[in-house]
Design an enzyme around this catalytic site. Structure first.
Site, PDB file in Angstrom:
ATOM      1  N   ASP A  78      65.252 -77.640  37.851  1.00  0.00           N
ATOM      2  CA  ASP A  78      66.271 -78.174  38.593  1.00  0.00           C
ATOM      3  C   ASP A  78      67.012 -79.735  37.966  1.00  0.00           C
ATOM      4  O   ASP A  78      65.855 -80.619  38.216  1.00  0.00           O
ATOM      5  CB  ASP A  78      66.467 -77.962  39.857  1.00  0.00           C
ATOM      6  CG  ASP A  78      67.727 -78.341  40.459  1.00  0.00           C
ATOM      7  OD1 ASP A  78      68.564 -77.458  40.802  1.00  0.00           O
ATOM      8  OD2 ASP A  78      68.049 -79.551  40.974  1.00  0.00           O
TER       9      ASP A  78
HETATM   10  C1  LIG Z   1      73.509 -84.710  33.829  1.00  0.00           C
HETATM   11  C2  LIG Z   1      73.573 -83.571  32.850  1.00  0.00           C
HETATM   12  C3  LIG Z   1      73.279 -82.212  33.312  1.00  0.00           C
HETATM   13  N1  LIG Z   1      73.312 -81.112  32.626  1.00  0.00           N
HETATM   14  C4  LIG Z   1      73.021 -79.666  33.141  1.00  0.00           C
HETATM   15  C5  LIG Z   1      71.710 -79.238  33.252  1.00  0.00           C
HETATM   16  C6  LIG Z   1      71.736 -78.327  34.296  1.00  0.00           C
HETATM   17  O1  LIG Z   1      72.013 -77.083  33.450  1.00  0.00           O
HETATM   18  C7  LIG Z   1      72.840 -78.469  35.209  1.00  0.00           C
HETATM   19  C8  LIG Z   1      72.481 -78.741  36.678  1.00  0.00           C
HETATM   20  O2  LIG Z   1      72.355 -77.551  37.351  1.00  0.00           O
HETATM   21  P1  LIG Z   1      71.018 -76.963  37.528  1.00  0.00           P
HETATM   22  O3  LIG Z   1      71.134 -76.446  39.138  1.00  0.00           O
HETATM   23  O4  LIG Z   1      69.897 -77.647  37.357  1.00  0.00           O
HETATM   24  O5  LIG Z   1      70.847 -75.667  36.868  1.00  0.00           O
HETATM   25  P2  LIG Z   1      72.028 -74.519  36.356  1.00  0.00           P
HETATM   26  O6  LIG Z   1      72.517 -74.095  37.422  1.00  0.00           O
HETATM   27  O7  LIG Z   1      72.555 -74.836  35.008  1.00  0.00           O
HETATM   28  O8  LIG Z   1      70.755 -73.305  35.945  1.00  0.00           O
HETATM   29  P3  LIG Z   1      69.582 -72.520  36.561  1.00  0.00           P
HETATM   30  O9  LIG Z   1      69.795 -73.043  37.896  1.00  0.00           O
HETATM   31  O10 LIG Z   1      69.909 -71.216  36.387  1.00  0.00           O
HETATM   32  O11 LIG Z   1      68.472 -73.009  35.942  1.00  0.00           O
HETATM   33  O12 LIG Z   1      73.500 -79.719  34.565  1.00  0.00           O
HETATM   34  C9  LIG Z   1      73.866 -81.007  31.394  1.00  0.00           C
HETATM   35  O13 LIG Z   1      73.927 -80.165  30.472  1.00  0.00           O
HETATM   36  N2  LIG Z   1      74.068 -82.429  30.794  1.00  0.00           N
HETATM   37  C10 LIG Z   1      73.983 -83.464  31.400  1.00  0.00           C
HETATM   38  O14 LIG Z   1      74.149 -84.420  30.787  1.00  0.00           O
END
Ligand SMILES: Cc1cn([C@H]2C[C@H](O)[C@@H](COP(=O)(O)OP(=O)(O)OP(=O)(O)O)O2)c(=O)[nH]c1=O
Length: 204
Positions: A78
């Site tokens: 997460d």
């Molecule tokens: C800060 C930042 C976050 N993110 C993304 C990473 C995570 O996928 C998302 C945060 O949400 P999460 O809840 O961590 O993950 P998710 O819902 O995408 O996937 P899952 O729970 O099924 O594993 O933000 C980027 O892609 N680039 C960035 O610069």
């Protein structure tokens, strides 16, 4: 050993694949809600959510009436953005996205990814023992000063809504960023280098 990534995130899939790990994906359906007291410690909150995501997929695996015939590792993660101790998850509206980027512009924030790995090991009678390992990693990102128009233009590109803090450093969001410190993969969603260091069995 079989490896399962408990995530629907294409970024996590990409990072783990690039590290040379062979795995399959079972997205988790765990909720991402946290209590007030859990919100007070962001690193712990990220580990808690990662743990919940991996745990929900472990439950699915153990519910199948077929004994495990080999050890299985289930990885949950997460990512959250933290500014002045406040946690920003994925924005639920344009207003929320605007508010997040207004808070982030012209300043430094943390990006924390919690990771939890559950190792399932079946014995000869089919009993499964479970070991868990969780950690979190923090990177720091500094945003350029941004005008309201620049924030509105960025949100209009549409990549914000499934990203913590309403931006993607790997996408158009790169132009909002003045610099970062720490692990880049951690910002994008999976600190794979630390993961493989702490759980070397994943790379075998
Ligand atoms: C800060 C930042 C976050 N993110 C993304 C990473 C995570 O996928 C998302 C945060 O949400 P999460 O809840 O961590 O993950 P998710 O819902 O995408 O996937 P899952 O729970 O099924 O594993 O933000 C980027 O892609 N680039 C960035 O610069």
């Amino acid at each position: 050993m079989e490896i399962v990534l408990a995530s629907g995130s294409p970024r996590r899939r990409e990072i783990l694949k690039r590290a040379g790990v062979t795995f399959r994906v079972i997205p988790s359906e765990a909720t991402e809600e946290l209590t007030e007291s859990e919100l007070a410690d962001p690193s712990k909150a990220a580990r808690t959510l990662a743990d919940r995501k991996a745990g929900s997929v472990v439950q699915l695996l153990l519910a199948v009436p077929r004994p495990l015939n080999q050890p299985v590792a289930v990885i949950g993660a997460d990512t959250m953005v933290v500014k002045d101790g406040r946690i920003f998850g994925k924005p639920r509206s344009l207003e929320e996205g605007t508010h997040m980027l207004q808070q982030l512009q012209g300043a430094t924030h943390q990006v924390i990814t919690g990771v939890s790995v559950w190792m399932l090991s079946p014995d000869e009678e089919g009993h499964v023992s479970i070991a868990r390992r969780a950690f979190s990693e923090t990177s720091e990102v500094t945003f350029k000063p941004l005008s309201s128009q620049e924030i509105a233009d960025y949100l209009a590109c549409g990549e914000s809504f499934d990203k913590a803090g309403a931006y993607a450093i790997q996408g158009e969001g790169a132009k909002l960023v003045a610099g970062y410190e720490g692990d880049y993969d951690n910002i994008v969603g999976l600190p794979v280098s630390t993961l493989l260091h702490l759980v070397p069995a994943l790379a075998e």
